[in-house]
Design a protein around this motif. Sequence first.
Motif, PDB file in Angstrom:
ATOM      1  N   MET A   1       0.843  -1.175   0.000  1.00  8.09           N
ATOM      2  CA  MET A   1       0.000   0.000   0.000  1.00  8.09           C
ATOM      3  C   MET A   1       0.890   1.240   0.000  1.00  8.09           C
ATOM      4  N   THR A   2       0.560   2.178  -0.854  1.00  6.55           N
ATOM      5  CA  THR A   2       1.363   3.393  -0.941  1.00  6.55           C
ATOM      6  C   THR A   2       1.081   4.295   0.260  1.00  6.55           C
ATOM      7  N   THR A   3       1.977   5.228   0.467  1.00  8.09           N
ATOM      8  CA  THR A   3       1.848   6.136   1.602  1.00  8.09           C
ATOM      9  C   THR A   3       0.581   6.988   1.494  1.00  8.09           C
ATOM     10  N   ALA A   4       0.268   7.457   0.296  1.00 13.51           N
ATOM     11  CA  ALA A   4      -0.931   8.287   0.107  1.00 13.51           C
ATOM     12  C   ALA A   4      -2.196   7.493   0.421  1.00 13.51           C
ATOM     13  N   LYS A   5      -2.260   6.252  -0.016  1.00 13.81           N
ATOM     14  CA  LYS A   5      -3.436   5.426   0.270  1.00 13.81           C
ATOM     15  C   LYS A   5      -3.531   5.120   1.761  1.00 13.81           C
ATOM     16  N   ARG A   6      -2.395   4.891   2.388  1.00  9.84           N
ATOM     17  CA  ARG A   6      -2.378   4.619   3.832  1.00  9.84           C
ATOM     18  C   ARG A   6      -2.871   5.840   4.602  1.00  9.84           C
ATOM     19  N   GLN A   7      -2.402   7.027   4.227  1.00 17.81           N
ATOM     20  CA  GLN A   7      -2.846   8.253   4.898  1.00 17.81           C
ATOM     21  C   GLN A   7      -4.344   8.485   4.684  1.00 17.81           C
ATOM     22  N   GLN A   8      -4.817   8.200   3.491  1.00 14.36           N
ATOM     23  CA  GLN A   8      -6.241   8.353   3.212  1.00 14.36           C
ATOM     24  C   GLN A   8      -7.059   7.384   4.060  1.00 14.36           C
ATOM     25  N   ARG A   9      -6.561   6.178   4.228  1.00  9.22           N
ATOM     26  CA  ARG A   9      -7.256   5.192   5.049  1.00  9.22           C
ATOM     27  C   ARG A   9      -7.281   5.619   6.516  1.00  9.22           C
ATOM     28  N   VAL A  10      -6.156   6.142   7.007  1.00  5.49           N
ATOM     29  CA  VAL A  10      -6.089   6.610   8.393  1.00  5.49           C
ATOM     30  C   VAL A  10      -7.069   7.755   8.606  1.00  5.49           C
ATOM     31  N   ILE A  11      -7.115   8.701   7.676  1.00  2.00           N
ATOM     32  CA  ILE A  11      -8.039   9.829   7.782  1.00  2.00           C
ATOM     33  C   ILE A  11      -9.484   9.339   7.803  1.00  2.00           C
ATOM     34  N   THR A  12      -9.792   8.357   6.990  1.00  2.00           N
ATOM     35  CA  THR A  12     -11.151   7.809   6.961  1.00  2.00           C
ATOM     36  C   THR A  12     -11.503   7.152   8.288  1.00  2.00           C
ATOM     37  N   VAL A  13     -10.578   6.390   8.850  1.00  2.00           N
ATOM     38  CA  VAL A  13     -10.823   5.734  10.142  1.00  2.00           C
ATOM     39  C   VAL A  13     -11.000   6.784  11.240  1.00  2.00           C
ATOM     40  N   VAL A  14     -10.175   7.812  11.228  1.00  2.00           N
ATOM     41  CA  VAL A  14     -10.294   8.877  12.229  1.00  2.00           C
ATOM     42  C   VAL A  14     -11.630   9.596  12.073  1.00  2.00           C
ATOM     43  N   TRP A  15     -12.060   9.843  10.857  1.00  2.06           N
ATOM     44  CA  TRP A  15     -13.350  10.492  10.625  1.00  2.06           C
ATOM     45  C   TRP A  15     -14.491   9.642  11.175  1.00  2.06           C
ATOM     46  N   ILE A  16     -14.417   8.333  10.975  1.00  2.00           N
ATOM     47  CA  ILE A  16     -15.441   7.427  11.513  1.00  2.00           C
ATOM     48  C   ILE A  16     -15.422   7.460  13.038  1.00  2.00           C
ATOM     49  N   LEU A  17     -14.225   7.473  13.629  1.00  2.00           N
ATOM     50  CA  LEU A  17     -14.109   7.584  15.087  1.00  2.00           C
ATOM     51  C   LEU A  17     -14.711   8.899  15.591  1.00  2.00           C
ATOM     52  N   LEU A  18     -14.435   9.985  14.909  1.00  2.00           N
ATOM     53  CA  LEU A  18     -14.998  11.275  15.303  1.00  2.00           C
ATOM     54  C   LEU A  18     -16.522  11.256  15.229  1.00  2.00           C
ATOM     55  N   SER A  19     -17.050  10.629  14.214  1.00  2.00           N
ATOM     56  CA  SER A  19     -18.504  10.512  14.097  1.00  2.00           C
ATOM     57  C   SER A  19     -19.073   9.684  15.242  1.00  2.00           C
ATOM     58  N   GLY A  20     -18.395   8.595  15.567  1.00  2.00           N
ATOM     59  CA  GLY A  20     -18.828   7.765  16.692  1.00  2.00           C
ATOM     60  C   GLY A  20     -18.768   8.508  18.017  1.00  2.00           C
ATOM     61  N   LEU A  21     -17.705   9.285  18.209  1.00  6.62           N
ATOM     62  CA  LEU A  21     -17.585  10.064  19.437  1.00  6.62           C
ATOM     63  C   LEU A  21     -18.653  11.153  19.520  1.00  6.62           C
ATOM     64  N   THR A  22     -19.082  11.668  18.378  1.00  9.53           N
ATOM     65  CA  THR A  22     -20.181  12.628  18.373  1.00  9.53           C
ATOM     66  C   THR A  22     -21.460  11.967  18.881  1.00  9.53           C
ATOM     67  N   LEU A  23     -21.684  10.735  18.482  1.00 10.85           N
ATOM     68  CA  LEU A  23     -22.851   9.994  18.977  1.00 10.85           C
ATOM     69  C   LEU A  23     -22.744   9.749  20.479  1.00 10.85           C
ATOM     70  N   VAL A  24     -21.544   9.455  20.965  1.00  9.54           N
ATOM     71  CA  VAL A  24     -21.336   9.263  22.401  1.00  9.54           C
ATOM     72  C   VAL A  24     -21.665  10.555  23.151  1.00  9.54           C
ATOM     73  N   SER A  25     -21.229  11.697  22.628  1.00 12.92           N
ATOM     74  CA  SER A  25     -21.552  12.986  23.258  1.00 12.92           C
ATOM     75  C   SER A  25     -23.063  13.203  23.290  1.00 12.92           C
ATOM     76  N   TRP A  26     -23.713  12.875  22.217  1.00 12.26           N
ATOM     77  CA  TRP A  26     -25.161  13.017  22.155  1.00 12.26           C
ATOM     78  C   TRP A  26     -25.834  12.136  23.207  1.00 12.26           C
ATOM     79  N   LEU A  27     -25.327  10.900  23.366  1.00  7.85           N
ATOM     80  CA  LEU A  27     -25.893  10.010  24.377  1.00  7.85           C
ATOM     81  C   LEU A  27     -25.680  10.557  25.782  1.00  7.85           C
ATOM     82  N   PHE A  28     -24.500  11.137  26.047  1.00  5.93           N
ATOM     83  CA  PHE A  28     -24.269  11.772  27.343  1.00  5.93           C
ATOM     84  C   PHE A  28     -25.284  12.892  27.582  1.00  5.93           C
ATOM     85  N   ALA A  29     -25.547  13.666  26.570  1.00  5.20           N
ATOM     86  CA  ALA A  29     -26.437  14.817  26.717  1.00  5.20           C
ATOM     87  C   ALA A  29     -27.892  14.397  26.917  1.00  5.20           C
TER      88      ALA A  29
END
Length: 91
Positions: A1-29
Amino acid sequence: MTTAKRQQRVITVVWILLSGLTLVSWLFAHSDEVATVSWHWGTMGIILVTLIKVRFVIRYFMEVNQAPLALKLVTDGWLLVLALALSTLYL
């Protein structure tokens, strides 16, 4: 896997994590269990999740993860000071 594809994959995973954490915040509220214990703990839970999200944004979307160690330490230190200040205000 090239470096650009790896970075794109990491960004996608982080974005999914951020979305999940937004749901966790909503549940807390909107959780009845947190509301019955104390609003302070619900607020602190939301602040904690928000600080985790901020660290992900700083590291991956502002590309501090590729910066020198000094900048990484400064941003983490700033988040720690912010966390201590906010927890002092709300507890």
